[in-house]
Design a protein around this motif. Structure first.
Motif, PDB file in Angstrom:
ATOM      1  N   LYS A 201     -45.990  32.311  37.475  1.00 32.52           N
ATOM      2  CA  LYS A 201     -46.731  31.649  38.070  1.00 32.52           C
ATOM      3  C   LYS A 201     -46.998  31.980  39.564  1.00 32.52           C
ATOM      4  O   LYS A 201     -48.209  31.823  40.094  1.00 32.52           O
ATOM      5  N   ALA A 202     -46.182  32.657  40.060  1.00 34.64           N
ATOM      6  CA  ALA A 202     -46.274  33.184  41.588  1.00 34.64           C
ATOM      7  C   ALA A 202     -46.876  34.548  41.876  1.00 34.64           C
ATOM      8  O   ALA A 202     -47.664  34.879  42.639  1.00 34.64           O
ATOM      9  N   ILE A 203     -47.298  35.323  40.464  1.00 36.42           N
ATOM     10  CA  ILE A 203     -48.139  36.504  40.529  1.00 36.42           C
ATOM     11  C   ILE A 203     -49.612  36.034  40.667  1.00 36.42           C
ATOM     12  O   ILE A 203     -50.233  35.367  40.036  1.00 36.42           O
ATOM     13  N   GLN A 208     -56.069  44.672  39.781  1.00 34.69           N
ATOM     14  CA  GLN A 208     -55.624  45.111  38.509  1.00 34.69           C
ATOM     15  C   GLN A 208     -54.188  45.237  38.223  1.00 34.69           C
ATOM     16  O   GLN A 208     -53.605  45.076  37.234  1.00 34.69           O
ATOM     17  N   GLU A 209     -53.465  45.564  39.244  1.00 36.13           N
ATOM     18  CA  GLU A 209     -51.792  45.711  39.303  1.00 36.13           C
ATOM     19  C   GLU A 209     -51.152  44.272  38.800  1.00 36.13           C
ATOM     20  O   GLU A 209     -50.298  44.012  38.085  1.00 36.13           O
ATOM     21  N   ASN A 210     -51.986  43.284  39.617  1.00 36.44           N
ATOM     22  CA  ASN A 210     -51.383  42.064  39.150  1.00 36.44           C
ATOM     23  C   ASN A 210     -51.615  41.716  37.743  1.00 36.44           C
ATOM     24  O   ASN A 210     -50.924  40.957  37.352  1.00 36.44           O
ATOM     25  N   ARG A 213     -49.166  43.192  35.495  1.00 27.18           N
ATOM     26  CA  ARG A 213     -47.879  42.482  35.705  1.00 27.18           C
ATOM     27  C   ARG A 213     -47.891  41.115  34.995  1.00 27.18           C
ATOM     28  O   ARG A 213     -46.894  40.889  34.156  1.00 27.18           O
ATOM     29  N   ARG A 214     -48.953  40.285  34.950  1.00 23.28           N
ATOM     30  CA  ARG A 214     -49.141  39.332  34.287  1.00 23.28           C
ATOM     31  C   ARG A 214     -49.047  39.482  32.823  1.00 23.28           C
ATOM     32  O   ARG A 214     -48.340  38.828  31.959  1.00 23.28           O
ATOM     33  N   LYS A 215     -49.676  40.462  32.320  1.00 22.48           N
ATOM     34  CA  LYS A 215     -49.682  40.806  31.006  1.00 22.48           C
ATOM     35  C   LYS A 215     -48.384  40.910  30.389  1.00 22.48           C
ATOM     36  O   LYS A 215     -47.909  40.706  29.315  1.00 22.48           O
ATOM     37  N   ALA A 216     -47.894  41.862  31.156  1.00 20.73           N
ATOM     38  CA  ALA A 216     -46.344  42.329  30.605  1.00 20.73           C
ATOM     39  C   ALA A 216     -45.550  41.176  30.660  1.00 20.73           C
ATOM     40  O   ALA A 216     -44.699  40.849  29.846  1.00 20.73           O
ATOM     41  N   LEU A 217     -45.570  40.338  31.813  1.00 19.61           N
ATOM     42  CA  LEU A 217     -44.651  39.364  31.826  1.00 19.61           C
ATOM     43  C   LEU A 217     -44.906  38.469  30.672  1.00 19.61           C
ATOM     44  O   LEU A 217     -43.953  37.717  30.209  1.00 19.61           O
TER      45      LEU A 217
END
Length: 589
Positions: A201-203, A208-210, A213-217
């Motif tokens: 939720k905080a990302i 692109q980097e974010n 990260r969201r996809k991996a998380l």
């Protein structure tokens, strides 16, 4: 009984290589060879012979002991008068001989034989639990579902493989230790998932980097175990009680002589205590958002505020919440009460059915317990509300026309359908928030009803019957929440019962006696009134204040000359009563 004990060894002939067996010359030695047991058993049902064989005894005494035990088992059933029983015993011993199990215990075998149980097949705990649950024909579906969950989720996976007659307290202690370990794992997994969700939720969404990260998380969260509830102490107690009930039936059928579930100690289950929403607790809740207890009760003023809000805003559910508040119906009972269950002439309502939520499906069933089937009295005001509910339904029936659903319920939705219990709970929570009141559960309205009746001095027996409890103890233990005012009155009444000395208990301060005004005080009061009126008259007439003051003083002097001298107050007594007469006013009011 035909049987024998022989001694053999494994020695072989030097020339032929064959075992010497019973012909070995060294068998006379005490430590050489082993003893074997052979016992003729009753023939099979088809007439074929069979024997019990066992080898490997180190001493003849051991073999003789087992031979005696086998003979005792065979004597449980008489061969001549009970051939079928003899074959059952023989079947058991044939199975023991083939599997190498220990010789069966005589007392246990005799008990199983007498109760008609199988001697060759040993039922597991799982098999017995299924058999027990299938035999409970009188269970309501909700009760059967609760038992089924205990069996499927806890008992059968953990102890289902154990033989029923070999279940011990240690097995059950191990089971509950395993449940505690699983609880820790669930809490840890829930915490990890909650932490990952907060991080996701905080990302930020942009970049692109974010996004990577969201996809991996998200992928990591999907791989985690879902949120689960722990098996709390109350549920563990229910699991133990379920097992204990089933094993008691096994004892009654002769399958067991001991119930290990009766000797399992679990953490004490503390039922949440109902607390009243006092002003201090409301203030703390507004500040922190924390509820003092899982079970909270409104004061009479708060309950009235809620019902007034429903009436003022013309809420359709006003009637059902009013009935629950004053008569303490359960949620399903209030949703399920039928029009035919209320007799207006006698003001009596019969609680004979309820709507039960199963998942999200709703089904009709009898009340929760036999005591739940009851008749309650309805007051005149509630009767008016129920009458208004009927009028509202008549208007809705006309508006909906052919689309109207005739459910026959006292409270319905706009189209006549019955009220879904889960939907009613959701609506209650929303209305409580809109009314600006501290939160309580819908079920807590039963607590409100019980507390109001008890605070009003209603006999505990009547309260218990109104709520549908099987006994008054349940009402005392669960629903009695004393209102603050009644508690304060009780405390004062209790303290007043014990006389105390003046030193130990200070006497109440006497009320100050009224004092008569002095002459100076009376004169000052008259002068103040005179000045105020002179100033007022000057503002109205437009004349100077000094002029009006001189006229007033002159008039005052003339009046004083006509009145005899006295102290300003005339006192007298008439039949023991003191009479106080004041002088006539100098200036009209």
């Amino acid at each position: 009984m035909s049987g024998q004990i022989t001694k053999r060894c494994g020695c072989r002939d030097a020339e032929t290589g064959k075992q010497l067996g019973a012909t070995c010359p060294n068998l006379s030695k005490r430590t050489h060879g082993i003893f074997n047991l052979v016992l003729e058993l009753p023939a099979r049902e088809d007439g074929t012979r069979r024997r019990f064989r066992r080898m490997g005894y180190k001493t003849k005494t051991d073999a003789t002991t087992d031979m005696t035990a086998l003979a005792a088992l065979l004597d449980i059933a008489d061969r001549k008068t009970d051939p079928d029983g003899s074959r059952r015993i023989a079947d058991l011993l044939e199975t023991v001989s083939a599997t190498g199990e220990d010789i069966p215990d005589y007392d246990e075998t005799k008990r199983r034989f007498a109760t008609g149980q199988s001697l060759t097949q040993h039922m597991t705990v799982a098999e017995w639990l299924d058999l027990w649950l299938a035999g409970k024909k009188a269970l309501r579906k909700s009760g059967a579902d609760r038992y089924e969950v205990d069996l499927r989720c806890h008992l059968k996976p953990r102890i289902g493989h154990i033989r029923l007659d070999r279940l011990t307290v240690q097995h059950l202690d191990t089971m509950f230790e395993g449940i505690a370990e699983t609880n820790e794992e669930i809490l840890e997994a829930n915490s990890m998932r909650r932490t990952a969700a907060a991080e996701l939720k905080a990302i930020p969404w942009k970049g692109q980097e974010n996004r990577a990260r969201r996809k991996a998380l998200k992928a990591a969260i999907e791989a985690m175990p879902p949120f689960r509830r722990v098996t709390n102490p109350a549920t563990q107690k229910h699991i133990r009680d379920t097992l204990r009930a089933s094993l008691n039936v096994a004892i009654g059928r002769g399958a067991l002589t001991f119930n290990p579930a009766s000797y399992v100690e679990l953490p004490t289950v503390q039922r949440p205590k109902a607390l009243v929403w006092t002003a201090e607790r409301v203030e703390e809740w507004l500040r922190t958002g924390a509820r003092p207890s899982a079970v909270m009760v409104w004061t009479p003023e708060q309950a009235g505020q809620f019902l007034d809000f429903l009436a003022d805003t013309n809420q359709r559910l006003y009637g059902v919440f009013h009935l629950i508040t004053f008569r303490g119906l359960r949620r399903g009972e209030a949703c399920g009460v039928r029009k035919t269950d209320y007799a207006r002439a006698s003001r009596l309502m019969t609680i004979a059915t309820q709507l039960v939520q199963d998942g999200w499906e709703v089904r009709e069933s009898a009340p929760k317990t036999n005591a739940g089937e009851r008749v309650i009295s309805i007051d005149d005001y509630t009767d008016e509300i129920l009458e208004a509910e009927g009028v509202r339904q008549g208007v809705d029936r006309v508006e909906w026309g052919e689309a109207w659903v005739e459910s026959g319920r006292l409270f319905t939705r706009e189209n006549g359908e019955w009220i879904h219990p889960g939907w009613l709970t959701d609506q209650f929570e929303k209305l409580v928030e809109l009314a600006g009141l501290p939160p309580i559960r819908l079920h807590d309205l039963r607590h409100v009803a019980a507390s109001l009746m008890l605070a009003a001095g209603v006999d505990i027996k009547i309260v218990s019957e109104t709520l549908g409890h099987s006994e008054t103890r349940v009402t005392h233990d669960i629903y009695q929440s004393v209102m603050p005012k009644q508690a304060a009155d009780a405390a004062e009444a209790t303290a007043a019962m014990v006389p105390r000395g003046g030193v130990r208990r200070p006497a109440p301060e006497p009320d100050p006696e009224p004092t008569e005004p002095t002459v100076e005080q009376a004169a000052q009061s008259v002068l103040d009134q005179l000045v105020a009126r002179i100033v007022g008259a000057a503002e109205q007439d437009g004349r100077p204040v000094e002029e009006l003051a001189r006229l007033a003083l002159a008039h005052l002097a003339e009046s004083a000359a006509e009145v005899p001298e006295q102290d300003g107050l005339t006192t007298a007594s008439h039949e023991g009563a003191k009479i106080i007469a004041f002088r006539p006013r100098l200036i009209g009011a």
